[in-house]
Design an enzyme around this catalytic site. Structure first.
Site, PDB file in Angstrom:
ATOM      1  N   ARG A 123       0.803  -1.235   0.000  1.00 61.31           N
ATOM      2  CA  ARG A 123       0.000   0.000   0.000  1.00 61.31           C
ATOM      3  C   ARG A 123       0.829   1.275   0.000  1.00 61.31           C
ATOM      4  NH1 ARG A 123      -2.517  -3.121   3.621  1.00 61.31           N
ATOM      5  NH2 ARG A 123      -4.349  -4.197   2.793  1.00 61.31           N
ATOM      6  N   LYS A 145       3.241  11.756 -10.576  1.00 62.41           N
ATOM      7  CA  LYS A 145       2.420  10.885 -11.419  1.00 62.41           C
ATOM      8  C   LYS A 145       3.233   9.630 -11.747  1.00 62.41           C
ATOM      9  CE  LYS A 145       0.408  13.829 -14.687  1.00 62.41           C
ATOM     10  NZ  LYS A 145      -0.298  13.844 -15.989  1.00 62.41           N
ATOM     11  N   GLU A 187      10.313  19.818 -24.046  1.00 64.32           N
ATOM     12  CA  GLU A 187       9.430  19.928 -22.866  1.00 64.32           C
ATOM     13  C   GLU A 187       9.808  21.155 -22.028  1.00 64.32           C
ATOM     14  OE1 GLU A 187       6.811  18.116 -22.450  1.00 64.32           O
ATOM     15  OE2 GLU A 187       7.141  16.055 -23.156  1.00 64.32           O
ATOM     16  N   LYS A 229       7.631  23.614 -13.103  1.00 66.25           N
ATOM     17  CA  LYS A 229       6.697  22.499 -12.965  1.00 66.25           C
ATOM     18  C   LYS A 229       6.296  22.319 -11.510  1.00 66.25           C
ATOM     19  CE  LYS A 229       5.361  17.852 -13.972  1.00 66.25           C
ATOM     20  NZ  LYS A 229       5.511  16.588 -14.673  1.00 66.25           N
ATOM     21  N   GLU A 239      -4.061  17.524 -10.790  1.00 73.80           N
ATOM     22  CA  GLU A 239      -4.327  17.824 -12.188  1.00 73.80           C
ATOM     23  C   GLU A 239      -5.725  18.304 -12.501  1.00 73.80           C
ATOM     24  OE1 GLU A 239      -1.902  16.448 -15.460  1.00 73.80           O
ATOM     25  OE2 GLU A 239      -3.611  15.190 -16.003  1.00 73.80           O
ATOM     26  N   ARG A 243      -2.662  22.471 -13.822  1.00 74.77           N
ATOM     27  CA  ARG A 243      -1.617  21.524 -14.202  1.00 74.77           C
ATOM     28  C   ARG A 243      -1.742  21.145 -15.669  1.00 74.77           C
ATOM     29  NH1 ARG A 243       0.609  16.502 -10.502  1.00 74.77           N
ATOM     30  NH2 ARG A 243       2.106  15.718 -12.007  1.00 74.77           N
ATOM     31  N   ASN A 247       0.237  20.646 -20.621  1.00 80.26           N
ATOM     32  CA  ASN A 247      -0.048  19.840 -21.818  1.00 80.26           C
ATOM     33  C   ASN A 247       0.030  20.651 -23.111  1.00 80.26           C
ATOM     34  OD1 ASN A 247      -0.380  17.580 -20.298  1.00 80.26           O
ATOM     35  ND2 ASN A 247      -2.611  17.684 -20.249  1.00 80.26           N
ATOM     36  N   HIS A 250       0.491  18.982 -26.458  1.00 83.85           N
ATOM     37  CA  HIS A 250       0.283  17.546 -26.274  1.00 83.85           C
ATOM     38  C   HIS A 250      -0.986  17.003 -26.929  1.00 83.85           C
ATOM     39  CE1 HIS A 250       3.712  17.817 -23.720  1.00 83.85           C
ATOM     40  NE2 HIS A 250       3.656  16.542 -23.381  1.00 83.85           N
ATOM     41  N   HIS A 254      -0.096  13.692 -28.974  1.00 81.57           N
ATOM     42  CA  HIS A 254      -0.597  12.341 -28.684  1.00 81.57           C
ATOM     43  C   HIS A 254      -1.234  11.710 -29.916  1.00 81.57           C
ATOM     44  CE1 HIS A 254      -0.714  13.481 -24.168  1.00 81.57           C
ATOM     45  NE2 HIS A 254       0.396  12.830 -24.452  1.00 81.57           N
ATOM     46  N   HIS A 267       8.640  11.452 -28.432  1.00 81.41           N
ATOM     47  CA  HIS A 267       7.564  12.199 -27.790  1.00 81.41           C
ATOM     48  C   HIS A 267       7.876  13.703 -27.805  1.00 81.41           C
ATOM     49  CE1 HIS A 267       4.494  13.467 -25.004  1.00 81.41           C
ATOM     50  NE2 HIS A 267       5.431  13.981 -24.212  1.00 81.41           N
TER      51      HIS A 267
HETATM   52  N1  NAD Z   1       5.207  10.776 -14.753  1.00 80.74           N
HETATM   53  C1  NAD Z   1       5.193  11.859 -15.491  1.00 80.74           C
HETATM   54  O1  NAD Z   1       4.749  12.930 -15.071  1.00 80.74           O
HETATM   55  C2  NAD Z   1       5.758  11.789 -16.883  1.00 80.74           C
HETATM   56  C3  NAD Z   1       5.975  12.967 -17.592  1.00 80.74           C
HETATM   57  C4  NAD Z   1       6.559  12.869 -18.864  1.00 80.74           C
HETATM   58  C5  NAD Z   1       6.860  11.638 -19.393  1.00 80.74           C
HETATM   59  N2  NAD Z   1       6.609  10.507 -18.674  1.00 80.74           N
HETATM   60  C6  NAD Z   1       6.951   9.182 -19.206  1.00 80.74           C
HETATM   61  O2  NAD Z   1       8.355   9.097 -19.379  1.00 80.74           O
HETATM   62  C7  NAD Z   1       8.631   8.111 -20.378  1.00 80.74           C
HETATM   63  C8  NAD Z   1       9.715   8.611 -21.299  1.00 80.74           C
HETATM   64  O3  NAD Z   1      10.874   8.838 -20.549  1.00 80.74           O
HETATM   65  P1  NAD Z   1      12.279   9.117 -21.256  1.00 80.74           P
HETATM   66  O4  NAD Z   1      12.115  10.077 -22.356  1.00 80.74           O
HETATM   67  O5  NAD Z   1      13.208   9.438 -20.142  1.00 80.74           O
HETATM   68  O6  NAD Z   1      12.625   7.753 -21.976  1.00 80.74           O
HETATM   69  P2  NAD Z   1      13.005   6.278 -21.432  1.00 80.74           P
HETATM   70  O7  NAD Z   1      12.946   6.204 -19.966  1.00 80.74           O
HETATM   71  O8  NAD Z   1      12.167   5.338 -22.196  1.00 80.74           O
HETATM   72  O9  NAD Z   1      14.526   6.156 -21.869  1.00 80.74           O
HETATM   73  C9  NAD Z   1      14.887   6.264 -23.219  1.00 80.74           C
HETATM   74  C10 NAD Z   1      16.214   5.565 -23.476  1.00 80.74           C
HETATM   75  O10 NAD Z   1      17.279   6.301 -22.873  1.00 80.74           O
HETATM   76  C11 NAD Z   1      18.190   5.409 -22.254  1.00 80.74           C
HETATM   77  N3  NAD Z   1      18.885   6.154 -21.212  1.00 80.74           N
HETATM   78  C12 NAD Z   1      18.400   6.568 -20.027  1.00 80.74           C
HETATM   79  N4  NAD Z   1      19.302   7.307 -19.381  1.00 80.74           N
HETATM   80  C13 NAD Z   1      20.405   7.342 -20.172  1.00 80.74           C
HETATM   81  C14 NAD Z   1      21.673   7.971 -20.068  1.00 80.74           C
HETATM   82  N5  NAD Z   1      21.983   8.748 -19.028  1.00 80.74           N
HETATM   83  N6  NAD Z   1      22.561   7.764 -21.070  1.00 80.74           N
HETATM   84  C15 NAD Z   1      22.239   7.033 -22.150  1.00 80.74           C
HETATM   85  N7  NAD Z   1      21.067   6.434 -22.311  1.00 80.74           N
HETATM   86  C16 NAD Z   1      20.144   6.598 -21.333  1.00 80.74           C
HETATM   87  C17 NAD Z   1      17.347   4.294 -21.780  1.00 80.74           C
HETATM   88  O11 NAD Z   1      18.141   3.122 -21.635  1.00 80.74           O
HETATM   89  C18 NAD Z   1      16.297   4.171 -22.884  1.00 80.74           C
HETATM   90  O12 NAD Z   1      16.726   3.300 -23.876  1.00 80.74           O
HETATM   91  C19 NAD Z   1       7.316   7.831 -21.073  1.00 80.74           C
HETATM   92  O13 NAD Z   1       6.846   6.566 -20.697  1.00 80.74           O
HETATM   93  C20 NAD Z   1       6.381   8.923 -20.569  1.00 80.74           C
HETATM   94  O14 NAD Z   1       5.041   8.497 -20.511  1.00 80.74           O
HETATM   95  C21 NAD Z   1       6.080  10.573 -17.435  1.00 80.74           C
HETATM   96 ZN    ZN Z   2       5.271  15.393 -22.685  1.00 80.28          ZN
END
Ligand code: NAD
Ligand code: ZN
Length: 365
Positions: A123, A145, A187, A229, A239, A243, A247, A250, A254, A267
């Protein structure tokens, strides 16, 4: 190396310190040691990230905690029910307790999965985010999130669960693919453009250094984006409309990602196109031409790839796929000026469709 910049995000359950700086992972960081001291710490990462940046994190954590290392799939594949279940089971087997702590080391994918597993295990247990992509440092790791995907439905299972601590070490970005760095920068532009004119100006000035991955330029810019942020999340942790300003870009992004089946466009790049389209819609509602031109110029300097040629019908359909969206009218975050935005749900569908037709024609290769 200079002392880290310390920010704090206050939320209904307490306050989350956010440290931004260089060399933080290898520095036997006191707040990180304190977060895990005397507990079982589950270090969740992917093999790819662990190989690049695991060693200093392991050394710092193992000195303070009983450390258990757990690998998950790399990239978006981490965010599955299967990976969540593997972690839950491994944590039970390794003697995880209510006072255990999960440390997520990686990009937004590892963070979203790790946070979700921390939110649900017994939990809810304490968790620490150590984001290693620019996108994760400025966006995904901030705001609590968390979540995973169902097949064909991104982020459909999740929870709000604020981390106990966020450690953003800009030196980890040195190994990042330049295109991933740029995706994160989109972003950052998104946040500054509609919420903070002064930060936007700083981004404009430092853009070449930021695109080149200069850590001395990145540290203050990352802290600047996080501050924007965090302020928005503090006002609106669960949200509502405030918040949702985050977007910007976005709505179309999307739809483009869905039509492209999440391949061929990052993205952040999709958000770049989405911002350009929102700027166009904003001009129709009084966004001054000078401000529109300035935002376009910045996005242009960042360099967008060509948009694959996409049929209007497919994109239009993807925009309205969500039943709720169709009934209530699509919601758009539109710039009103630099640092100012509105959320609108009353744009005439026919006008949006005509703008989209032109946009796809001009942008498609
Ligand atoms: N929770 C939230 O508020 C929120 C906000 C925006 C995005 N997201 C989520 O985040 C995800 C995308 O995250 P991302 O863009 O970080 O991509 P990711 O986590 O998928 O990583 C992309 C690639 O980068 C590599 N990588 C990571 N760190 C590295 C480093 N220091 N050096 C070399 N390679 C590295 C990883 O191995 C991976 O192959 C999505 O799933 C999205 O939905 C969440
Ligand atoms: Zn985004």
């Amino acid at each position: 190396l200079a002392a880290p910049i310390e920010l704090v995000l206050r939320h209904p359950g307490g306050a989350c310190p956010i440290l931004v700086g260089r060399g933080l992972l290898g520095a036997a960081l006191e707040p990180l040691a304190a977060a895990v001291a005397g507990r079982t710490a589950f270090l969740v990462s992917s093999q790819q990230v662990r190989r690049l940046h695991g060693a200093p994190a392991v050394a710092s954590l193992a000195a303070a905690a009983r450390l258990v290392e757990l690998d998950v799939a790399d990239g978006e594949a981490a965010k599955s029910v299967r990976e969540a279940e593997r972690l839950w089971r491994a944590m039970v087997e390794a003697g995880g307790k209510r006072d255990s702590v999960l440390v997520a080391l990686g990009g937004g994918s590892v963070g979203d999965l790790g946070g979700f597993v921390a939110a649900t295990f017994l939990r809810g247990i304490r968790w620490v985010q150590v984001p290693t992509t620019l996108l994760a440092q400025v966006d995904a790791s901030i705001g609590g999130k968390t979540g995973i995907d169902l097949p064909g439905a991104k982020n459909t299972v999740g929870a709000f669960h604020q981390p106990h601590l966020v450690v953003a070490d800009a030196d980890t970005l040195a190994t990042l693919d330049p295109a991933e760095l740029r995706a994160g920068l989109f972003e950052m532009v998104k946040m500054a453009a509609l919420l903070d004119a002064a930060e936007l100006e700083r981004l404009e000035e430092r853009l070449p250094d930021l695109l080149a991955g200069d850590p001395e330029a990145l540290v203050p810019a990352i802290a600047g984006s996080i501050a924007i942020k965090a302020a928005v999340v503090e006002e609106d942790p669960y949200e509502g409309d405030r918040r949702r300003l985050l977007n910007f870009g976005h709505t179309l992004a999307h739809a483009l990602e869905a039509v492209l089946d999440y391949r061929g466009l990052r993205h952040g790049e999709a958000v770049g196109f989405g911002m350009l389209f929102a700027i166009e819609l904003g001009e129709g509602r009084g966004l001054p031409a000078a401000d529109a031109g300035r935002l376009r110029a910045l996005i242009g300097r960042m360099g967008l790839p060509d948009l694959p040629e996409l049929p209007l019908e497919a994109v239009w359909e993807a925009l309205g796929r969500d039943k709720k969206a169709r009934e209530a009218g699509l919601s758009w975050v539109l710039p009103r000026g630099i640092g100012r935005a509105e959320i609108t749900r009353d744009l005439p569908a026919e006008r949006v469709r005509e703008s989209l037709r032109g946009f796809l024609r001009r942008r498609g290769r």
